[in-house]
Scaffold this active site. Sequence first.
Site, short mmCIF file in Angstrom:
data_model
loop_
_atom_site.label_atom_id
_atom_site.label_comp_id
_atom_site.label_asym_id
_atom_site.label_seq_id
_atom_site.Cartn_x
_atom_site.Cartn_y
_atom_site.Cartn_z
N GLU A 50 6.62 61.50 -10.42
CA GLU A 50 6.49 61.37 -8.97
C GLU A 50 5.94 59.98 -8.67
O GLU A 50 4.85 59.62 -9.12
CB GLU A 50 5.52 62.41 -8.42
CG GLU A 50 5.90 63.86 -8.72
CD GLU A 50 4.81 64.83 -8.30
OE1 GLU A 50 3.79 64.37 -7.71
OE2 GLU A 50 4.96 66.03 -8.55
N ASP A 61 -5.33 63.92 -0.81
CA ASP A 61 -5.69 63.27 -2.06
C ASP A 61 -7.19 63.17 -2.24
O ASP A 61 -7.93 62.86 -1.30
CB ASP A 61 -5.07 61.87 -2.13
CG ASP A 61 -3.56 61.91 -2.20
OD1 ASP A 61 -3.04 62.85 -2.81
OD2 ASP A 61 -2.92 61.02 -1.62
#
Length: 272
Positions: A50, A61
């Site tokens: 990815e 995140d």
Amino acid sequence: MRTRLHDRLERTRQEGRAALIGYLPAGFPTVADSVSVIEAMVAGGCDVVEVGLPYSDPTMDGPTIQRAAGVALEAGTTPTDVLRVAEATAETGAAALVMSYWNPVDHYGVARFATDLAATGASGMITPDLLPEEAGAWIEASDAAGLDRVFLVAPSSTDVRLKTTTNACRGFVYAASLMGVTGTRAQVAGTAQQLVSRTRAAREPGADPLPVCVGLGISTGDQAAEVAGYADGVIVGAGFCQRVLDAVDMASARSAVRAFAEELAQGVRRTD
């Protein structure tokens, strides 16, 4: 329509193991260096990579990936750079995906981004903050470009949400193992295995099986082996980023990343 992602996940299934899926932001710490790190990830055993599109508001995140993305942003990484890294990733032979929050793609132009992404040889895109009900433009563009699209499910997802999401996905379903942000953890959340089972059960009757891959919190070979026991893919991101952040130079970073990928690759192949 078959992409390299389909072929790679089918191959790992035939080998009787889960796929190893690694994540790294493009441009971290520079565009050229991110390519060399990804090459080390693939050399160590990553089946799928990815490629992250660095974004200034990464709500899902944790601190490690935020730091890595911040370095990439400070270096001036653009969506065009991300596409260059996706192309270089595809050239390694691994299946390449872009992972991006929706706003940069919308700003770039949805149809244009799909066309440009397909031209790199990448298989598709993961969109962590995009709901299928709001993804009409992306569904249309990804269909036209022959790209896979991966949406996320979580332990809090209702059965209705799981059904809607799995039926909108193509390539695999990304199962977030816990409610929280990305990052390494001492153990994998106990909710992960149940979420995989629920997600598989949500697939429309008669539809082809769709792989379910688990991410968030996997940071050791033992954890990779645990998740590989019930999921079709094991997704690791923060652990790769941390090794680059800790390295004294790029040679050390590549060595550490490759060794970590090898540890994880052994984990997903473990049969005990």
